[in-house]
Design an enzyme around this catalytic site. Sequence first.
Site, PDB file in Angstrom:
ATOM      1  N   HIS A   7     -20.261  23.743  -7.952  1.00 35.88           N
ATOM      2  CA  HIS A   7     -20.237  24.720  -6.848  1.00 35.88           C
ATOM      3  C   HIS A   7     -18.830  25.177  -6.438  1.00 35.88           C
ATOM      4  O   HIS A   7     -18.712  26.093  -5.631  1.00 35.88           O
ATOM      5  CB  HIS A   7     -20.926  24.140  -5.607  1.00 35.88           C
ATOM      6  CG  HIS A   7     -22.363  23.800  -5.802  1.00 35.88           C
ATOM      7  ND1 HIS A   7     -23.273  24.694  -6.336  1.00 35.88           N
ATOM      8  CD2 HIS A   7     -23.069  22.664  -5.547  1.00 35.88           C
ATOM      9  CE1 HIS A   7     -24.470  24.107  -6.395  1.00 35.88           C
ATOM     10  NE2 HIS A   7     -24.376  22.884  -5.932  1.00 35.88           N
TER      11      HIS A   7
ATOM     12  N   HIS B 222     -29.703  22.369  -7.972  1.00 34.23           N
ATOM     13  CA  HIS B 222     -29.051  23.544  -7.378  1.00 34.23           C
ATOM     14  C   HIS B 222     -28.438  24.439  -8.460  1.00 34.23           C
ATOM     15  O   HIS B 222     -27.965  23.946  -9.482  1.00 34.23           O
ATOM     16  CB  HIS B 222     -27.953  23.099  -6.410  1.00 34.23           C
ATOM     17  CG  HIS B 222     -28.449  22.225  -5.283  1.00 34.23           C
ATOM     18  ND1 HIS B 222     -28.437  20.846  -5.368  1.00 34.23           N
ATOM     19  CD2 HIS B 222     -28.973  22.540  -4.088  1.00 34.23           C
ATOM     20  CE1 HIS B 222     -28.945  20.353  -4.235  1.00 34.23           C
ATOM     21  NE2 HIS B 222     -29.286  21.354  -3.449  1.00 34.23           N
TER      22      HIS B 222
ATOM     23  N   ASP C 100     -30.841  15.302  -8.625  1.00 38.94           N
ATOM     24  CA  ASP C 100     -31.450  15.679  -7.345  1.00 38.94           C
ATOM     25  C   ASP C 100     -32.731  16.497  -7.514  1.00 38.94           C
ATOM     26  O   ASP C 100     -33.275  17.016  -6.547  1.00 38.94           O
ATOM     27  CB  ASP C 100     -30.436  16.411  -6.440  1.00 38.94           C
ATOM     28  CG  ASP C 100     -29.673  17.499  -7.151  1.00 38.94           C
ATOM     29  OD1 ASP C 100     -30.002  17.814  -8.313  1.00 38.94           O
ATOM     30  OD2 ASP C 100     -28.721  18.042  -6.549  1.00 38.94           O
TER      31      ASP C 100
END
Length: 332
Positions: free
Chosen positions: A88, A125, A212
Site C-alpha cells: 500500500h 486488500h 487476511d
Amino acid sequence: MVEPEPIPRELLLLFHTEKYLKILEDAGRGEITEDTIKAGLGTSDNPIFKDMFEKSNLASGGTLVGTRLVLEAEGKAFAFNPTGGFHHAYSEYAEGFCYINDIAVVGKILRRDGLRFAYVDIDAHHGNGVEKAFYDDDGALVISIHQTGKTIYPGTGFENSFGEGKGEGYNINVPLPVQSDDEIFLKAFYEVVTPAVEAFSPDIVLFEMGTDTMSNDPLTNLALTNNSFEAMALETGRFSEKLVGMGGGGYNVDNASRSWAVAWAAINGIEMDNPYAGVLSGMMIGPELEGGTLLDNPIYVTGPTKERNQKELDRVLKYIKETVFPKIGVEG
Ligand SMILES: [Zn+2]
C-alpha cells in the site's frame, strides 16, 4: 535463516522520493511538520514511532536480500520474507500500515536490470501502491485478487483498472464479493493468474502472501481457509524457477503463522509432519491443533450468498477474458 539488510538509499530512490524518505527519517527522530501529516504519517494506520525509517527499511530489506539469493542460486529457489509485502505504500506517502514499499523498490531494481517479473497478490486488500508503480510497464505483470474495493480499504482495484500505455493489460485486478470462499478464490486464481503468468513467462515471481483472506481475520470479510492458500502457494511455486514470497497482511496471528508454514511446506515440497497429531486424542488445546494438522477445517459458503458470489465472479472473469487477456495475448 538470513539476516535482512537495509536497502541502500540510491535503490530506495528508484521508487520513493527523496523528500518522502527525509520526512520518514525526521519523523522517526521526533521532528514533525505539516509535511509529516501530508505524507500520511501520524494516523492510526501509519503511526509515528522511533527510528521508523530504519526499521521499515530493514523490514523491506529482507525482500531485497531474498531476491538476490534467489537470483544467485543455481536452478530453482524460493525465499520468504515474513515482514515484507508493503503493497500500500506510495512513492511519496504512507498508507495501510505500509511505509516503504519493498515490492515496488525490488520491482524497480529488477526492471532496471532488464528482468521481467510477475507479481501475484493474494492479500485480501488491493495492492494499490504496486499497481501505481508499474501501471504503464509491460515488463511487470501485476495481478491482485482481493475483496472488492466497494466494501473495504483501499476502495480501488476494479477489473477495469488494467494498466495504461504500453502497460495496458499488464495490470489485472480480480475484485471479489464479501464471503467469497476457497472455491470462489481458487477459481479466480486458476482462471486468471495461471494463464496470465504462464503466457507472460517471467524471469522471477514476487508473491504477496497476505493471510487476511481467512474467515476469522478481524479486518476483512472473506471466508477462506488455508486449504486454498496452500493450493495457491503450490501453483505459484510452479510458475518460475525463481520465487520471492512476502508475508503481507494477516491480523489473526495464529492464521498467519499456520498458513505461512503450510505454504512454505507446499512450495518446498516438504511433507508436513505434526508430532502431536493424535497424541492429545482430539483435545482442543489451541487453534493450531484443529484436526491435528496445520490445515484448517473446510468452510463451505452456501445458499443465496454463494449463488450471488458465483454470479459476480463469472461477471468479472468474463470481463477479464474478453477485455484484458486479448491485450496481452492470453487465451482465456
Ligand atoms: Zn491486507
